[in-house]
Design a protein around this motif. Sequence first.
Motif, PDB file in Angstrom:
ATOM      1  N   VAL A   1       0.747  -1.188  -0.174  1.00 12.11           N
ATOM      2  CA  VAL A   1       0.005  -0.045   0.046  1.00 12.11           C
ATOM      3  C   VAL A   1       0.776   1.168   0.050  1.00 12.11           C
ATOM      4  O   VAL A   1       1.915   1.153   0.284  1.00 12.11           O
ATOM      5  N   ASP A   2       0.480   2.314  -0.513  1.00  8.87           N
ATOM      6  CA  ASP A   2       1.201   3.601  -0.644  1.00  8.87           C
ATOM      7  C   ASP A   2       1.185   4.499   0.748  1.00  8.87           C
ATOM      8  O   ASP A   2      -0.131   4.713   0.966  1.00  8.87           O
TER       9      ASP A   2
ATOM     10  N   VAL B   1       1.837   7.359   1.844  1.00  9.26           N
ATOM     11  CA  VAL B   1       1.961   8.553   1.796  1.00  9.26           C
ATOM     12  C   VAL B   1       0.753   8.914   1.482  1.00  9.26           C
ATOM     13  O   VAL B   1      -0.121   9.921   1.876  1.00  9.26           O
ATOM     14  N   LEU B   2      -0.321   7.931   0.853  1.00 11.43           N
ATOM     15  CA  LEU B   2      -1.598   8.323   0.430  1.00 11.43           C
ATOM     16  C   LEU B   2      -2.492   7.949   1.551  1.00 11.43           C
ATOM     17  O   LEU B   2      -2.253   7.077   2.329  1.00 11.43           O
TER      18      LEU B   2
ATOM     19  N   GLU C   1      -7.337   7.171  -1.048  1.00  2.76           N
ATOM     20  CA  GLU C   1      -6.641   7.446  -2.363  1.00  2.76           C
ATOM     21  C   GLU C   1      -5.990   6.427  -2.921  1.00  2.76           C
ATOM     22  O   GLU C   1      -5.656   5.967  -4.216  1.00  2.76           O
TER      23      GLU C   1
ATOM     24  N   ARG D   1      -3.820   9.041   6.458  1.00  5.11           N
ATOM     25  CA  ARG D   1      -2.716   8.534   5.645  1.00  5.11           C
ATOM     26  C   ARG D   1      -2.507   7.032   6.017  1.00  5.11           C
ATOM     27  O   ARG D   1      -2.464   6.744   7.329  1.00  5.11           O
TER      28      ARG D   1
END
Lengths: 253, 267
Positions: B96-97, B99-100, B104, B138
């Motif tokens: 998973v990202d 920062v997002l 998102e 986040r």
Amino acid sequence: MTAYFLRDTAVLTGRTLRHVTRSVDTVITTVITPVAMMLMFVYVFGGAIDTGSVAYVTYMLPGILLITIASGVSYTAYRLYTDMKSGLFERFQSMPIARSGVLWAHVVTSLVANVLSLVIVVGIALLMGFRTGAGLPAWLAVAGILLLFTLALTWIAVIPGLSAGSVEGAGAFAYPLIFLPFVSSAFVPTETMPGPVRWFAEHQPVTSIVDTVRDLFAQRPVGDDIWTALLWCAGILVVAYAFAMAAYRRKIA
Amino acid sequence: MTVVTPSSAGPAMRVRGLEKSYGKLDVLRGVDFDVARGSIFALLGSNGAGKTTTVRILATLLKADAGTAVVHGFDVATQAAKVRESISLTGQFAAVDEVLSGRENLVLVARLRHLDDPGAIADGLLRRFSLTEAGARRVSAYSGGMRRRLDIAMSLIGNPPVIFLDEPTAGLDPEARIEVWQAVEELAGHGTTVLLTTQYLEEAEQMADRIAILHQGRIIVDGTLAELKRLFPPATVEYVEKQPSLEEIFLAITGGSDKRDTTGTKS
């Protein structure tokens, strides 16, 4: 899937750009080193270096801009490395998308982040007394050369970003690049250097780029330097791209 | 976009004679198995048995040295793009990202799958995986279990007919593990074919319709749980005072789900 290349790359670029806008500290960190150097050289060492009638900050700015790019691309390697480690890279590669878009997104983001840093550094240089009478065409030429240099260094950054074993390893490639301008015409005229060092300084890529940018800012004819500079940038770009693609192919089936 | 014509009515996966080595290390030495459509298939094995290598080959991330693998009717070597349209991979670590935000991340995957209305898809999945409240935060602030849930939710976007889950519960606490089990069971309920890898017999038992044991690069056993149990030595009856496991104590105190069978099966 190539039909979706632009669309997928745009979506992925949106993602990596958010990484830049949400960690503004990376832009600040990129800018701090070159700005600190600029302060040191202008207010500490600068008085001892004879650059004729030109203000020292004006003389050294081209070199500082190259250092800014060199330290900026280390974040490109870092962001790519993080994607590799987190498994996001593999997630994207296993999806029905234009696979190379993942790399291009990082490259485009690198260009945008570096332009941002360069604008900040030029702004600070202006405050410190940098002056140029360069018109729009000269500025565009400077921007073009710096963008090409950024693109070349970005593809170098992709190589450790894909293949480094640690975060430190991913960023380490940038140190020699940051150091290169010191052994060039960026801070002192090469005529003051001893034989072999002078030979190296006059034949490495940074000198031709620095001289070209300096001449453009000073509204002097650029001569053959611009062709040498462009050739260097294009050459580095082609070689780095080839190695980056080889590293990329090792990572995916 | 992800409408993939299910080619013939064959199995969801057919793997034959798969071999892969890294230098002199033979990781896979002839792996064969079939996975029926809509079933949960567990690939059981210890660390280094070759589970991840198998999954990476099936997910077109790695090329096999020899053998064939067909996923959803498409050959992984010659029709990789078609395979990628049919699958979703949830790797060993929640991809998973950070920062997002959670939402998102979901919107990103929906966009990459060229689906209409990514926002609605994201909101639906946030609801389904009890992440609605955390959706705007986040991911770096998420717990391990929330990350895994988000990770699995991302894999469901576009309803791929085949899903790979590589050690989906590794490193999770007991509660989060149960959440993942429930999510996987729900998936198979919708007709998705799931191939999961695990080191734990208990986990394979909980979820899988069929279990294959991968050992030293080969499938040494492949069958249903009942078939596997027949291979074990006959059960002997012993009276041992049953001490609660740390997990049972933990679940009793925290009031975790009681859905799981707590009699425990030690092998």
